[in-house]
Each structure stands twice: as C-alpha cells, then as structure tokens.
Design an enzyme around this catalytic site. Structure first.
Site, PDB file in Angstrom:
ATOM      1  N   ASP A 176     -87.702  34.104  29.949  1.00 16.64           N
ATOM      2  CA  ASP A 176     -87.603  34.143  28.487  1.00 16.64           C
ATOM      3  C   ASP A 176     -87.511  35.545  27.864  1.00 16.64           C
ATOM      4  OD1 ASP A 176     -87.954  31.477  29.031  1.00 16.64           O
ATOM      5  OD2 ASP A 176     -89.698  31.183  27.746  1.00 16.64           O
ATOM      6  N   ASP A 207     -85.957  29.755  26.730  1.00 15.82           N
ATOM      7  CA  ASP A 207     -86.523  28.749  25.864  1.00 15.82           C
ATOM      8  C   ASP A 207     -85.367  28.324  24.951  1.00 15.82           C
ATOM      9  OD1 ASP A 207     -89.053  27.518  25.492  1.00 15.82           O
ATOM     10  OD2 ASP A 207     -89.464  28.696  23.689  1.00 15.82           O
ATOM     11  N   HIS A 261     -84.626  25.516  22.269  1.00 16.75           N
ATOM     12  CA  HIS A 261     -85.105  24.377  21.492  1.00 16.75           C
ATOM     13  C   HIS A 261     -84.068  23.842  20.501  1.00 16.75           C
ATOM     14  CE1 HIS A 261     -89.087  25.025  23.033  1.00 16.75           C
ATOM     15  NE2 HIS A 261     -89.284  26.164  22.400  1.00 16.75           N
ATOM     16  N   SER A 291     -92.676  21.442  18.895  1.00 16.31           N
ATOM     17  CA  SER A 291     -93.644  22.544  19.009  1.00 16.31           C
ATOM     18  C   SER A 291     -93.627  23.449  17.785  1.00 16.31           C
ATOM     19  CB  SER A 291     -93.364  23.385  20.261  1.00 16.31           C
ATOM     20  OG  SER A 291     -92.188  24.162  20.084  1.00 16.31           O
ATOM     21  N   HIS A 335     -88.589  29.091  16.798  1.00 15.82           N
ATOM     22  CA  HIS A 335     -88.138  30.154  17.710  1.00 15.82           C
ATOM     23  C   HIS A 335     -87.132  29.599  18.708  1.00 15.82           C
ATOM     24  CE1 HIS A 335     -91.371  28.146  19.942  1.00 15.82           C
ATOM     25  NE2 HIS A 335     -90.727  28.507  21.037  1.00 15.82           N
ATOM     26  N   LYS A 383     -85.026  25.456  29.014  1.00 14.22           N
ATOM     27  CA  LYS A 383     -86.199  24.585  28.922  1.00 14.22           C
ATOM     28  C   LYS A 383     -86.538  24.356  27.461  1.00 14.22           C
ATOM     29  CE  LYS A 383     -89.197  28.543  29.466  1.00 14.22           C
ATOM     30  NZ  LYS A 383     -89.812  28.424  28.137  1.00 14.22           N
ATOM     31  N   GLU A 392     -93.181  19.727  24.990  1.00 17.13           N
ATOM     32  CA  GLU A 392     -93.219  21.179  25.210  1.00 17.13           C
ATOM     33  C   GLU A 392     -92.802  21.457  26.647  1.00 17.13           C
ATOM     34  OE1 GLU A 392     -92.768  24.173  24.453  1.00 17.13           O
ATOM     35  OE2 GLU A 392     -94.502  24.539  23.161  1.00 17.13           O
ATOM     36  N   ALA A 418     -93.968  34.680  27.850  1.00 12.26           N
ATOM     37  CA  ALA A 418     -95.163  35.466  27.639  1.00 12.26           C
ATOM     38  C   ALA A 418     -96.135  35.181  28.784  1.00 12.26           C
ATOM     39  CB  ALA A 418     -95.813  35.078  26.309  1.00 12.26           C
ATOM     40  N   CYS A 469     -95.376  30.947  29.103  1.00  4.21           N
ATOM     41  CA  CYS A 469     -94.274  30.548  29.996  1.00  4.21           C
ATOM     42  C   CYS A 469     -94.340  31.206  31.369  1.00  4.21           C
ATOM     43  CB  CYS A 469     -92.947  30.752  29.296  1.00  4.21           C
ATOM     44  SG  CYS A 469     -92.767  29.557  27.944  1.00  4.21           S
TER      45      CYS A 469
HETATM   46  C1  VGL Z   1     -93.257  30.518  24.898  1.00  2.00           C
HETATM   47  C2  VGL Z   1     -94.580  29.750  23.203  1.00  2.00           C
HETATM   48  C3  VGL Z   1     -93.631  28.813  22.844  1.00  2.00           C
HETATM   49  C4  VGL Z   1     -93.068  31.495  26.025  1.00  2.00           C
HETATM   50  C5  VGL Z   1     -92.293  29.595  24.573  1.00  2.00           C
HETATM   51  O1  VGL Z   1     -91.909  31.784  26.391  1.00  2.00           O
HETATM   52  O2  VGL Z   1     -94.089  31.972  26.554  1.00  2.00           O
HETATM   53  N1  VGL Z   1     -94.389  30.580  24.225  1.00  2.00           N
HETATM   54  N2  VGL Z   1     -92.489  28.736  23.543  1.00  2.00           N
HETATM   55 ZN    ZN Z   2     -90.889  27.535  22.847  1.00  2.00          ZN
END
Ligand code: VGL
Ligand code: ZN
Length: 206
Positions: free
Chosen positions: A11, A49, A51, A57, A84, A109, A116, A150, A154
């Site tokens: 990510d 990520d 979405h 989420s 996001h 993903k 989630e 993060a 993830c």
């Molecule tokens: C993430 C929060 C929501 C990540 C993804 O990539 O860590 N964190 N979606």
């Molecule tokens: Zn996300």
C-alpha cells in the site's frame, strides 16, 4: 531446500502519504527504501488498497458515525476511516517517486464494500483471496519480505497471513511506518508478528 524470495510492498499509495486522506506519519520515507530493495529481489509485488466509493470501512458510509468510531462490518468489529484509496483516484495511485518498473504484479484488496481487507492475501473474513498467494506459489516463492504502510494494519495482517500460509516471513522495519492511533499499536503489531513466526530485519541486513 532451495529458497526463493519475494519482496511484498504494501500500500505505497498517495492517500497513506503525508497530505493524503489517511496519512501515515513519515510514510513517504519508505519509498526510497522500496526503490533500493526492488533491484535486489528476484520477484517484487505490490498491493493496493482499492475501495469502491461506498466502502463499509468509510465513516462517510455510516450516517451519524465519525472517523475513529467503531462499527461492525461483515460481522467483524470495524474501525471507521476517512474515505481513502477509492479505485482509480489519485489517492489510490502509487507514490509518484515509487519505482514501479520492477513490480511484476499488483494485487488489489478491499474491493468488496461489505468487508474490510487489511491483508494483501485475503479479506478480514478470509472469504476471498486476492491472488497473491497463488502468484507466489506459482513462482516457487518460499520466503517473503514485507514492508509498507501501515505497520499496525495492512503490514501486520499481511505478515500474519504470510506466516499462516507457511512462508518464511521477514518484516523490513525501515520499510514500514505505522498509524499508532493508540500509542503502542506499532509495538503491539511487531510483538504479534514475531509471535506468529516472522523475523524483523533492517534493509541494510539484505
Ligand atoms: C490501511 C486502514 C484502512 C492500511 C488500509 O493500508 O494499513 N489502513 N485501510
Ligand atoms: Zn482501506
């Protein structure tokens, strides 16, 4: 047994970088590390990520709820995030300085609005796979080296899944940055990753 290694970049997207909608502090510092490491691994893959605009989420998908609140999604406890990484937007794109020339496959993903998906391998209910596991198996990968954003979401879930799937799993600490919504989240994440069997290393060790 012979080993074959893959680098898994989690990510490295604009929305997780400073200035993005779900900015991870100092998140852009890992881009340089990712670029350095990409040239030394035989296989480099990335996750995004990805979405739909109405993802469950997002706090915005739940009238009356705000960012940071908890709800349930797909029967699981769910932290609510700012909007996001909406598919096809600038925020969902890779950081502009990321060298993508060595990335041979990208796995998306979080594409299902009703669940989630922190792990790069499968959603949080483990109902649907992203294709990453099949890809790595097909390439004969035994060892995975993980880093990205993060640490406490993830990266954590991707590492736990890799361990569970039987890969020898390494976390490259200086290739990770975390959110630390609660102040010890990243420390707890590293503890959980080690407990699951992962080894924490630094890029200079490679
Ligand atoms: C993430 C929060 C929501 C990540 C993804 O990539 O860590 N964190 N979606
Ligand atoms: Zn996300």
């Amino acid at each position: 047994m012979t080993t074959k290694s893959a680098l898994v970049l989690v990510d490295l997207q604009n929305d997780f970088m400073p200035g993005g909608s779900l900015a991870v502090p100092d998140g852009d510092a890992v881009v340089k590390v990712a670029n350095q490491l990409s040239s030394i691994f035989p296989v480099v893959v990335a996750t995004q990520d990805w979405h739909p605009a109405n993802h469950g989420s997002f706090a915005a998908s739940h009238p009356g709820k705000k960012i940071g609140d908890m709800t349930t999604l797909g029967g699981l406890p769910q932290m609510l995030w700012p909007v996001h990484c909406v598919q096809g937007t600038h925020g969902a794109g890779f950081h502009p300085d990321l060298d993508t020339t060595k990335i041979t496959a990208v796995f998306h993903k979080g594409t299902d609005a009703s669940i989630e998906s922190y792990s790069g391998f499968f959603d949080n209910a483990k109902k649907r796979a992203t294709g990453l596991n099949d890809f790595l198996r097909q390439k004969g990968i035994t060892d995975v080296y993980v880093g990205g954003l993060a640490t406490d979401y993830c990266v954590l879930y991707t590492v736990l899944a890799a361990c569970e799937l039987g890969y020898k799993t390494f976390v490259i600490k200086d290739l990770c940055r975390g959110i630390d919504a609660d102040k010890n989240d990243c420390i707890a994440a590293y503890t959980d990753m080690i407990k699951a069997g992962a080894t924490i290393i630094l890029s200079k060790d490679l």
